[in-house]
Design a protein around this motif. Structure first.
Motif, PDB file in Angstrom:
ATOM      1  N   PHE A   1       0.854  -1.188   0.000  1.00  0.00           N
ATOM      2  CA  PHE A   1       0.000   0.000   0.000  1.00  0.00           C
ATOM      3  C   PHE A   1       0.889   1.236   0.000  1.00  0.00           C
ATOM      4  CE2 PHE A   1      -3.101  -3.109   1.479  1.00  0.00           C
ATOM      5  CZ  PHE A   1      -4.260  -2.688   0.833  1.00  0.00           C
TER       6      PHE A   1
ATOM      7  N   SER B   1      -0.804   6.882  -0.287  1.00  0.00           N
ATOM      8  CA  SER B   1      -2.222   7.245  -0.411  1.00  0.00           C
ATOM      9  C   SER B   1      -3.141   6.094  -0.029  1.00  0.00           C
ATOM     10  CB  SER B   1      -2.521   7.683  -1.853  1.00  0.00           C
ATOM     11  OG  SER B   1      -1.683   8.741  -2.253  1.00  0.00           O
ATOM     12  N   LYS B   2      -2.570   5.040   0.596  1.00  0.00           N
ATOM     13  CA  LYS B   2      -3.336   3.864   1.003  1.00  0.00           C
ATOM     14  C   LYS B   2      -3.954   3.137  -0.191  1.00  0.00           C
ATOM     15  CE  LYS B   2      -2.467   4.786   5.283  1.00  0.00           C
ATOM     16  NZ  LYS B   2      -1.432   3.971   5.999  1.00  0.00           N
ATOM     17  N   ARG B   3      -3.321   3.259  -1.320  1.00  0.00           N
ATOM     18  CA  ARG B   3      -3.788   2.570  -2.518  1.00  0.00           C
ATOM     19  C   ARG B   3      -2.937   1.326  -2.729  1.00  0.00           C
ATOM     20  NH1 ARG B   3      -6.857   3.372  -6.909  1.00  0.00           N
ATOM     21  NH2 ARG B   3      -6.278   2.320  -8.828  1.00  0.00           N
TER      22      ARG B   3
ATOM     23  N   VAL C   1      -0.843  -1.098  -4.702  1.00  0.00           N
ATOM     24  CA  VAL C   1      -0.048  -1.026  -5.929  1.00  0.00           C
ATOM     25  C   VAL C   1       0.911  -2.212  -5.951  1.00  0.00           C
ATOM     26  CG1 VAL C   1      -0.174   1.486  -6.120  1.00  0.00           C
ATOM     27  CG2 VAL C   1       1.696   0.451  -4.837  1.00  0.00           C
TER      28      VAL C   1
ATOM     29  N   ASN D   1     -10.755   1.583  -9.606  1.00  0.00           N
ATOM     30  CA  ASN D   1     -11.073   2.077  -8.261  1.00  0.00           C
ATOM     31  C   ASN D   1     -12.121   1.232  -7.543  1.00  0.00           C
ATOM     32  OD1 ASN D   1      -9.393   4.452  -8.482  1.00  0.00           O
ATOM     33  ND2 ASN D   1     -10.932   5.268  -9.903  1.00  0.00           N
TER      34      ASN D   1
ATOM     35  N   LYS E   1     -11.917  -2.604  -4.119  1.00  0.00           N
ATOM     36  CA  LYS E   1     -12.239  -2.738  -2.704  1.00  0.00           C
ATOM     37  C   LYS E   1     -13.646  -3.273  -2.482  1.00  0.00           C
ATOM     38  CE  LYS E   1      -9.103   0.851  -1.002  1.00  0.00           C
ATOM     39  NZ  LYS E   1      -8.982   2.107  -0.225  1.00  0.00           N
TER      40      LYS E   1
END
Length: 831
Positions: A6, A9-11, A13, A45, A48
């Motif tokens: 993560f 940006s808490k994304r 990847v 996006n 989640k």
């Protein structure tokens, strides 16, 4: 190998560590569900929202607690649309689990809310013993390979690890405790290790064998459809041949092979007889058994000469050729084969061409052209078979091909031409493929049936498949064959090359196909629909995602039905299927005569349109596999009133081709789309202007600056802040830059950047691209320091927003490094 983490940006990847030092990582062992997060989902996006995201969060949290930044999960770390990557991943899986610092086993069918109460502890142990994880084939290596294996319940509670639970795990699996303690597997015999998988099950029966590859340290191609017994036989052959010459024959020996003794002897006598590479060819119409003859030769050669390597190479297209060469390089452990930038084909050619003491037989199967076109690798050149053939007197090469003109472009020492079989050999072949013995009273029916089938091997195989599946008699099948021919005798025949004829309705392959299809349409409508859609796209590597079904398991059941009738070849590892060329052609002819080909082509186009991804770089592998099918469907002329989906799909294909640098092909489609949109929507419609912008970009990449400039007209129609206007202005700036008109380019680049920041935001990917463009323009004017400063800001933002492995990020990093080095050199010179 890709690893997940993560970012700030808490994304979620991924980072590709190919050719780099791999950091410590955790790995997840689990069973797949119906809603897993896939590799292509990470570019969007919505990942989640999927149920499988819960496992990703669980793995990340556990890794963080163990001070591990990176983790690996098979569902989203492997680009399964990339067949080269998928093949390499399957062969690397055992090592990846073995090298993991931690392995977390997630058990959704085990509950362990507390372990303080004796009754609940008993309940936990009971569900642990009964967990399906212990019954599956592929989880065997996930248990044995890693040094640290920890088990977690459905609510994420830690139950224990492989060491603390080793006696319980031994009771459940019967695997020796020593093996669970990660001692060298060589301490156990091959039969002992095979026994560990005895009570485990897999979706595909062959996987009960394939899941042992890593545990047995065997590299062997998968061949779904061969059956478990054949897979076991092939595995044992590999084990026994450990001291023999390395070979790759991806198919089991055909127990049904008969005849062709003369041709087989001719080929064997001609092996290794030249001063340089001996090159031969097996030619003949489709369905005459060319590949089966080559396969028999491969096994005969390996049996008679254990010091001779035999390698089977799929040469049907450039990508298949590449994958075959990569497998060969891995098998021979050729230095440099793991390097992503290496030309694998050249490495293999040079390796086999060197002076050696070992003979080598290469079989290039399904060669329809010598120039195979460009591969789907970035910056790849056209693959020409001749350029990659090794030169050595110890090498012999055999091509199988339906094209007689192929033989004219090669210096061949021998050409073996196949025709239809003789009646006696055909009768033996039919008996070999039938499950029941042909009785003496049925011999006359067998002779008449084979006569109707023109003694053609493919037709015999399909007829036998129907008889076996339906449990019918030879006489009943022959009556169906005659009725089928009577109903279609008025249709004309289409002549095939080299003498044989295949009739669209009365030829043997078409007739056997339609008999099977008639039965399938009555009993299994979904299977028939899958077949019709498969006939509307390219016949090879048809992804199952394109075929429509209420549920994946229903679709898989339909494909198994088609496979049982011998109409398709399943490819479970690639989630795809193939259709034989003659079957594909005959089915299209039947649909045309039923006036249903247009309908099914439109249906295929609609399905492809839903499956075709956008041009995000993470979707590259997916669009490359779908492109041949989309272009095949689009090549069929459909009624004007049905062109809506077609033109949208054509536009998507054009954008994909442009992104891959295939500008000439992209131009052809963009022109079609622009013409259609201009006629239907008008020249100033946003869709029309968007396609004109793309076409202008294509012209610019072809060096056609004047034509590109003339198309950049969006600003006048849509206004200065419209995204299409910004794209047009970017294209025009690039045109000016390539023409040396730097100030004009700078003014446009500056305007696009400022507008982008205001309208789209400073971190929008298009804004970042505009910053990079302005930096390049400044550098072109000699304003190096300004360019470096701007590019540093751009690179920093791209790393955060797009990720360090995004092509735009890598391009900025490369430019920045070059500019900084040049600035340092200039500074030294000035001092």
């Amino acid at each position: 190998m890709r690893l997940l983490h993560f970012n700030h940006s808490k994304r979620l990847v991924w980072t590709d560590f190919s050719g780099k030092t791999i950091p410590p990582y955790a790995i997840l062992s689990h069973r797949w569900g119906d809603s897993e997060v896939l590799f292509e989902d990470l570019g969007g996006n919505t990942y989640k929202e999927k149920e499988g995201y819960r496992k990703i969060e669980f793995c990340a949290e556990r890794a963080a607690q163990d001070q591990l930044q990176h983790f690996w999960i098979d569902t989203c770390c492997i680009d399964k649309w990339n067949l080269r990557e998928l093949s390499k991943a399957i062969n690397s899986m055992f090592c990846w689990y073995k090298d993991a610092t931690r392995c977390y086993v997630f058990l959704p069918d085990v509950s362990a809310s507390t372990t303080t109460d004796i009754l609940q502890e008993d309940a936990w142990e009971a569900s642990f013993r009964a967990s399906e994880w212990f019954t599956r084939g592929w989880t065997l290596q996930e248990l044995i390979a890693p040094a640290s294996v920890e088990f977690f319940s459905s609510d994420g509670r830690r139950i224990g690890d492989k060491r603390s639970l080793e006696h319980l795990i031994h009771e459940i699996t019967r695997i020796p405790v020593q093996a669970l303690q990660n001692c060298l597997l060589d301490k156990f015999t091959i039969p002992e290790r095979m026994e560990w998988a005895a009570n485990r099950r897999t979706t595909e029966e062959e996987d009960e064998v394939y899941c042992l590859f890593g545990i047995l340290n065997i590299v062997m191609p998968t061949s779904y459809g061969e059956g478990k017994e054949q897979a076991w036989r092939r595995l044992k052959t590999e084990v026994e041949a450990a001291d023999a010459a390395p070979s790759i024959i991806p198919f089991s020996q055909n127990d049904h092979f008969v005849g062709r003794e003369l041709q087989l002897a001719e080929l064997e006598a001609s092996l290794f007889t030249g001063k340089q590479t001996t090159i031969m060819a097996i030619t003949g119409p489709g369905g005459t058994g060319k590949s089966q003859l080559a396969l028999e030769l491969a096994y005969q050669t390996r049996r008679k000469n254990k010091n001779c390597s035999v390698f089977w190479i799929d040469a049907s297209d450039a990508d298949s050729l590449y994958r075959s060469y990569a497998s060969l390089a891995q098998k021979l452990d050729i230095p440099g084969w793991t390097d992503e930038k290496a030309d694998i084909r050249q490495l293999v050619q040079l390796h086999l061409g060197r002076t050696a003491s070992r003979q080598c037989l290469l079989i290039f199967d399904n060669v329809d052209r010598v120039d195979l076109g460009s591969t789907n690798m970035p910056k790849a050149q056209a693959a020409n078979l001749i350029d990659y053939l090794p030169q050595s007197k110890l090498c012999s090469i055999i091509f199988t091909t339906t094209k007689s003109d192929i033989t004219k472009s090669l210096e061949l020492q021998k050409i073996v031409k196949l025709r239809e079989m003789t009646p006696n050999i055909a009768r033996r072949m039919l008996q070999n493929y039938l499950k029941t013995v042909v009785l003496e009273s049925e011999q006359q029916e067998a002779r008449l049936l084979l006569q109707e089938l023109s003694y053609l091997p493919l037709a015999i195989v399909q007829a036998a498949a129907y008889i076996n599946t339906r449990n019918t008699t030879l006489g009943h099948y022959r009556l169906q064959l005659l009725r089928q021919k009577e109903g279609a005798h008025e249709h004309s025949c289409v002549p095939l090359e080299d003498g044989l004829q295949e009739c669209d309705t009365t030829g043997p392959v078409a007739t056997t196909l339609l008999i099977s299809l008639d039965q399938i349409r009555r009993s299994d409508p979904l299977a028939a629909e899958c077949m019709f859609l498969a006939a509307s796209v390219d016949r090879k590597d048809i992804p199952l995602d394109v075929l429509e079904a209420p549920l994946p398991r229903e679709r898989e059941a339909a494909i198994r039905i088609l496979n049982s009738y011998g109409l398709v070849t399943r490819r479970p590892a690639e989630s795809a299927l193939d259709v034989h060329q003659l079957v594909h052609s005959a089915l299209r002819g039947w649909l045309q005569r039923q006036e249903r080909l247009d309908q099914w082509t439109q249906h295929a186009i609609a399905r492809l349109l839903r499956a075709f991804p956008d041009n995000n770089h993470g979707n590259r592998s997916k669009w490359r596999r779908l492109l041949p099918h989309a272009r095949y469907a689009l090549s069929h002329e459909v009624p004007k009133e049905d062109k809506g989906d077609s033109i949208v799909l054509a536009c998507k294909c054009a954008i994909a081709l442009f992104s891959d640098g295939r500008y000439d092909e992209a131009e052809e489609l963009f022109v079609q789309v622009v013409e259609t949109y201009s006629r239907v929507l008008g020249e100033e419609h946003p869709y029309t202007l968007a396609c004109m912008t793309n076409l202008a970009s294509t012209y610019r990449n072809q060096g056609r600056w004047k034509e590109a400039e003339e198309l950049d007209t969006g600003k006048r129609v849509l206004g200065e802040e419209h995204p299409y206007t910004l794209a047009c202005m970017t294209n025009l700036a690039l045109t000016y830059r390539n023409q040396g008109r730097w100030k004009e380019a700078e003014e446009l680049d500056m305007q696009v950047m400022e507008t982008g920041k205001r309208v789209l935001g400073e971190e929008h990917p298009d804004t970042l691209t505009s910053i990079a463009n302005l930096a390049f323009t400044l550098k072109g004017q000699g304003l190096t320091n300004k360019a470096i400063s701007l590019m540093e800001d751009c690179y920093r933002l791209q790393t955060v927003v797009l990720g360090p492995q995004h092509p735009f990020t890598l391009s900025s990093r490369e430019a920045l490094a070059i500019w900084q080095l040049a600035a340092m050199e200039l500074s030294k010179q000035n001092t």
